[in-house]
Every structure is written in structure tokens, then in C-alpha cells.
Design a protein around this motif. Sequence first.
Motif, PDB file in Angstrom:
ATOM      1  N   ALA A   1      36.703  99.740  98.240  1.00 26.38           N
ATOM      2  CA  ALA A   1      36.266  98.423  97.791  1.00 26.38           C
ATOM      3  C   ALA A   1      36.347  98.318  96.273  1.00 26.38           C
ATOM      4  O   ALA A   1      36.799  97.304  95.729  1.00 26.38           O
ATOM      5  CB  ALA A   1      34.841  98.141  98.274  1.00 26.38           C
TER       6      ALA A   1
ATOM      7  N   GLY B   1      33.601  94.413 102.550  1.00 26.21           N
ATOM      8  CA  GLY B   1      33.644  95.870 102.370  1.00 26.21           C
ATOM      9  C   GLY B   1      32.257  96.503 102.440  1.00 26.21           C
ATOM     10  O   GLY B   1      32.071  97.563 103.052  1.00 26.21           O
TER      11      GLY B   1
ATOM     12  N   THR C   1      34.896 104.095 102.129  1.00 21.75           N
ATOM     13  CA  THR C   1      34.938 102.634 102.206  1.00 21.75           C
ATOM     14  C   THR C   1      34.475 102.003 100.895  1.00 21.75           C
ATOM     15  O   THR C   1      35.094 101.051 100.398  1.00 21.75           O
ATOM     16  CB  THR C   1      34.056 102.140 103.374  1.00 21.75           C
TER      17      THR C   1
ATOM     18  N   LYS D   1      35.726  89.457  99.772  1.00 20.70           N
ATOM     19  CA  LYS D   1      36.285  90.749 100.184  1.00 20.70           C
ATOM     20  C   LYS D   1      35.291  91.883  99.909  1.00 20.70           C
ATOM     21  O   LYS D   1      35.153  92.795 100.727  1.00 20.70           O
ATOM     22  CB  LYS D   1      37.613  91.019  99.467  1.00 20.70           C
ATOM     23  N   LEU D   2      34.633  91.815  98.756  1.00 15.43           N
ATOM     24  CA  LEU D   2      33.636  92.849  98.433  1.00 15.43           C
ATOM     25  C   LEU D   2      32.477  92.813  99.436  1.00 15.43           C
ATOM     26  O   LEU D   2      31.995  93.854  99.875  1.00 15.43           O
ATOM     27  CB  LEU D   2      33.115  92.685  97.015  1.00 15.43           C
TER      28      LEU D   2
END
Length: 186
Positions: A94, A115, A90, A111-112
Motif C-alpha cells: 500500500a 489496502g 500488504t 485505494k489506501l
Amino acid sequence: MSEETKEELNQEEVETTQETASSENIEEKELSAEEKIAALEEQLKNEQEKYLRVHADFENIKKRLEKEKYAAIDYASEKFAKDLLMPIDTLEMALAAEEAADLPAEELLGKLKEGVELTIKNFYSAFEKHNISIVETDGEFDPNIHNAIMQVDSADHESGQIVQVMQKGYLLKDRLLRPAMVSIAN
């Protein structure tokens, strides 16, 4: 010949016959004793061979179990290591998404963050599978599972209560892996 002489001769013949028979019996007994000794020696030899085979089997089993024990020790954490592969994957995805994305900074940051949250969730899932839990930090300070690194004045907390958690602690079943680093109220 007189009857006495005949009887003496017969008596001598009987004694001679008895001596001969007696010596033959002794020879038979000696032969049977020699045969018994040979049979016992053969039996002893067979028993010694059995013992050696059983002893060799025992030594082989002992070596195999020793080897299996060390293999079990060496690979004891294999399941746990496999469960940690998902969070690593994962994190790598990312990083790869950050490099490939032509997104504005705010969207990329979102988004980071998503993640990282997913990665933490994967870690906790792996921990749960392997009976790793977080040390409770609500309430009173317990020196067995908490490490007080600061004392602070707090109007909201009674003396000895945990005010803030600096670093989470973890338990493996009932064994402490790492104490929780906390600050406590004066």
C-alpha cells in the motif's frame, strides 16, 4: 605281622589317604572359590560398565530434551509470526503504491482505504488460525473481560450495559490477552 598290626597299618594308610584327599579337596574348593571370586569380580566389572553406559546415555538424552525444550519455547510463536508476514506485506504494498501512483488524491485515498481493509482482514485471518478472538461487547458489562473507562448517561441503554467500545479486547482460546475498553451506561 599280626593281623591286628596289618589292620592298624591299613587303617593308618586309609586315614593318611583320606587326609591327603581331604587337603586336595580343600585346595580344589579354595581354587574353585578363587575362580568364583574372579568370575564375580569380572561380572561386577561388566555390570558397572553397563551402568556407566546407561547413565551416560540417560544424561545425553536429558541434555538433548532440555535443549529441545528451550528451542520449542524460543520458537513457539514461529507459526504465528509467519502468519503476520502477509499483513505486513500488504501494508508495504500500500505504501509502495502510494509513492508510485500518479492518481488524484480522492482515488489514492480510496485505494489506501481498500489496502488497509485488506490488511485488517489478513490480521483477523491470522488471528482465527491461532484461536485469537475478539471479546464480545454486546450487552452487559463483565469485569472479567471488559475494562470500563467511562460511565455515561444513556437513554437507550440500561445501567451497566456497554454503550461504546473504545478499544477492542482479545482472547487467546479462553485466556484474556487484553480486556475491551468500554464506556458503560449509568
